[in-house]
Design a protein around this motif. Structure first.
Motif, PDB file in Angstrom:
ATOM      1  N   ASP A 106       0.837  -1.198   0.000  1.00  0.00           N
ATOM      2  CA  ASP A 106       0.000   0.000   0.000  1.00  0.00           C
ATOM      3  C   ASP A 106       0.879   1.257   0.000  1.00  0.00           C
ATOM      4  N   PRO A 107       0.636   2.197  -0.917  1.00  0.00           N
ATOM      5  CA  PRO A 107       1.483   3.395  -0.984  1.00  0.00           C
ATOM      6  C   PRO A 107       1.463   4.238   0.306  1.00  0.00           C
ATOM      7  N   GLY A 108       0.308   4.390   0.916  1.00  0.00           N
ATOM      8  CA  GLY A 108       0.243   5.190   2.153  1.00  0.00           C
ATOM      9  C   GLY A 108       0.976   4.521   3.300  1.00  0.00           C
ATOM     10  N   ALA A 109       0.929   3.190   3.338  1.00  0.00           N
ATOM     11  CA  ALA A 109       1.704   2.464   4.354  1.00  0.00           C
ATOM     12  C   ALA A 109       3.194   2.655   4.084  1.00  0.00           C
ATOM     13  N   ALA A 110       3.564   2.682   2.791  1.00  0.00           N
ATOM     14  CA  ALA A 110       4.977   2.872   2.437  1.00  0.00           C
ATOM     15  C   ALA A 110       5.443   4.280   2.829  1.00  0.00           C
ATOM     16  N   SER A 111       4.596   5.289   2.616  1.00  0.00           N
ATOM     17  CA  SER A 111       5.036   6.649   3.001  1.00  0.00           C
ATOM     18  C   SER A 111       5.126   6.776   4.519  1.00  0.00           C
ATOM     19  N   ALA A 112       4.228   6.098   5.243  1.00  0.00           N
ATOM     20  CA  ALA A 112       4.304   6.140   6.713  1.00  0.00           C
ATOM     21  C   ALA A 112       5.625   5.531   7.183  1.00  0.00           C
ATOM     22  N   LEU A 113       6.044   4.430   6.534  1.00  0.00           N
ATOM     23  CA  LEU A 113       7.328   3.819   6.902  1.00  0.00           C
ATOM     24  C   LEU A 113       8.491   4.751   6.562  1.00  0.00           C
ATOM     25  N   ILE A 114       8.430   5.403   5.412  1.00  0.00           N
ATOM     26  CA  ILE A 114       9.500   6.341   5.027  1.00  0.00           C
ATOM     27  C   ILE A 114       9.627   7.461   6.066  1.00  0.00           C
ATOM     28  N   ILE A 115       8.487   8.004   6.478  1.00  0.00           N
ATOM     29  CA  ILE A 115       8.490   9.077   7.477  1.00  0.00           C
ATOM     30  C   ILE A 115       9.103   8.570   8.786  1.00  0.00           C
ATOM     31  N   PHE A 116       8.677   7.388   9.214  1.00  0.00           N
ATOM     32  CA  PHE A 116       9.142   6.890  10.507  1.00  0.00           C
ATOM     33  C   PHE A 116      10.621   6.515  10.464  1.00  0.00           C
ATOM     34  N   ARG A 117      11.062   5.918   9.350  1.00  0.00           N
ATOM     35  CA  ARG A 117      12.487   5.578   9.237  1.00  0.00           C
ATOM     36  C   ARG A 117      13.352   6.830   9.279  1.00  0.00           C
ATOM     37  N   ALA A 118      12.884   7.897   8.642  1.00  0.00           N
ATOM     38  CA  ALA A 118      13.662   9.145   8.660  1.00  0.00           C
ATOM     39  C   ALA A 118      13.755   9.679  10.088  1.00  0.00           C
ATOM     40  N   LEU A 119      12.658   9.606  10.827  1.00  0.00           N
ATOM     41  CA  LEU A 119      12.667  10.066  12.222  1.00  0.00           C
ATOM     42  C   LEU A 119      13.603   9.207  13.071  1.00  0.00           C
ATOM     43  N   CYS A 120      13.513   7.886  12.907  1.00  0.00           N
ATOM     44  CA  CYS A 120      14.370   6.980  13.687  1.00  0.00           C
ATOM     45  C   CYS A 120      15.841   7.248  13.397  1.00  0.00           C
ATOM     46  N   GLY A 121      16.164   7.426  12.119  1.00  0.00           N
ATOM     47  CA  GLY A 121      17.559   7.698  11.747  1.00  0.00           C
ATOM     48  C   GLY A 121      18.042   8.953  12.445  1.00  0.00           C
ATOM     49  N   TYR A 122      17.213   9.962  12.434  1.00  0.00           N
ATOM     50  CA  TYR A 122      17.591  11.220  13.066  1.00  0.00           C
ATOM     51  C   TYR A 122      17.715  11.056  14.588  1.00  0.00           C
ATOM     52  N   TRP A 123      16.751  10.411  15.216  1.00  0.00           N
ATOM     53  CA  TRP A 123      16.772  10.252  16.679  1.00  0.00           C
ATOM     54  C   TRP A 123      17.965   9.417  17.123  1.00  0.00           C
ATOM     55  N   LYS A 124      18.252   8.352  16.371  1.00  0.00           N
ATOM     56  CA  LYS A 124      19.372   7.488  16.769  1.00  0.00           C
ATOM     57  C   LYS A 124      20.694   8.237  16.668  1.00  0.00           C
ATOM     58  N   ASP A 125      20.844   9.034  15.606  1.00  0.00           N
ATOM     59  CA  ASP A 125      22.066   9.845  15.486  1.00  0.00           C
ATOM     60  C   ASP A 125      22.180  10.797  16.652  1.00  0.00           C
ATOM     61  N   SER A 126      21.052  11.414  17.026  1.00  0.00           N
ATOM     62  CA  SER A 126      21.163  12.405  18.096  1.00  0.00           C
ATOM     63  C   SER A 126      21.393  11.742  19.459  1.00  0.00           C
ATOM     64  N   LEU A 127      21.011  10.458  19.599  1.00  0.00           N
ATOM     65  CA  LEU A 127      21.316   9.753  20.854  1.00  0.00           C
ATOM     66  C   LEU A 127      22.829   9.529  20.973  1.00  0.00           C
ATOM     67  N   ARG A 128      23.464   9.310  19.814  1.00  0.00           N
ATOM     68  CA  ARG A 128      24.892   8.988  19.842  1.00  0.00           C
ATOM     69  C   ARG A 128      25.740  10.229  20.001  1.00  0.00           C
ATOM     70  N   ASN A 129      25.218  11.393  19.583  1.00  0.00           N
ATOM     71  CA  ASN A 129      26.044  12.613  19.618  1.00  0.00           C
ATOM     72  C   ASN A 129      25.909  13.379  20.928  1.00  0.00           C
TER      73      ASN A 129
END
Ligand code: ADP
Ligand code: MG
Length: 209
Positions: free
Chosen positions: A186-209
């Protein structure tokens, strides 16, 4: 910091425009990537206007308003309303933790269901967003570090997108295909995953820094 997280989401949506349009070509009218990209550009402008000091609540409000006013189709207004609902449950003192994220995703899911009347298993963005919300539930977070919780939530979101491949759509344009919609994400499910992965990537980086 919050602003940088929003910028990570905007960048991800712009770069996945063709991929999302491709998914929507199989199940709908092929515009989901373009809709999300125009939402991302509208949100970017709104963020620039809100200024560097904007907190999470202001960012969610500005993005929600911009998306509602500028994005057509079904998913855009649902996402916009979800951002506005999420803004209602945060304030200046909200910490970035599992309890806050459960509230944010809880408010978003509730708003999307109120407007679109879809349930888990209807092959929509909710098949990714509901598992994310569940992953932030206190019971599921017990004994885990924040990083482990994020990883579990991201895995649940990815499984949710995979799940949409196996089921027939019951809501939106794809519902008219019935069983023929099985086999496609489903395209909307795919965009929700894209949004969440981008947030996780950002949050994980900021946890390490
Ligand atoms: P349109 O279908 O109007 O062209 P988009 O292509 O931008 O809009 O969005 C399609 C996505 O919207 C679907 O993949 C699905 O995830 C989501 N969607 C459709 N109807 C609903 C609904 N009732 N509740 C939640 N999400 C929905
Ligand atoms: Mg479409």
């Amino acid at each position: 910091m919050t602003r940088a997280a929003a910028e990570a989401v905007i960048k991800a949506l712009l770069s996945e425009k063709d991929y999302l349009n491709g998914l929507d070509e199989k199940l709908g009218d092929g515009d989901h990537g373009s809709n999300m990209a125009s939402g991302a550009l509208a949100a970017k402008e709104a963020l620039d206007e809100a200024g560097d000091e904007a907190d999470l609540k202001k960012i969610l409000q500005a993005a929600g308003d911009a998306v509602i006013m500028n994005v057509g189709g079904t998913a855009g207004p649902l996402y916009g309303a979800a951002f506005l609902a999420a803004a209602e449950v945060v304030n200046k003192n909200s910490a970035l933790d599992a309890a806050t994220l459960e509230k944010i995703f809880g408010a978003a899911v509730e708003e999307i269901q109120k407007r679109g009347n879809a349930q888990l298993g209807d092959k929509t963005m909710l098949d990714v967003l509901i598992p994310i919300r569940e992953a932030f539930n206190a019971e599921n977070c017990a004994g885990k570090s924040f990083e482990e919780i994020l990883t579990a939530a991201r895995d649940a979101a990815r499984d949710g997108l995979e799940f949409t491949k196996t089921i027939a759509a019951k809501k939106g344009r794809a519902a008219s295909l019935g069983e023929k919609s099985i086999g496609f994400e489903d395209p909307g499910a795919a965009s929700a995953l894209i949004i969440f992965r981008a947030l996780c990537g950002y949050w994980k980086d900021s946890l390490r820094n």
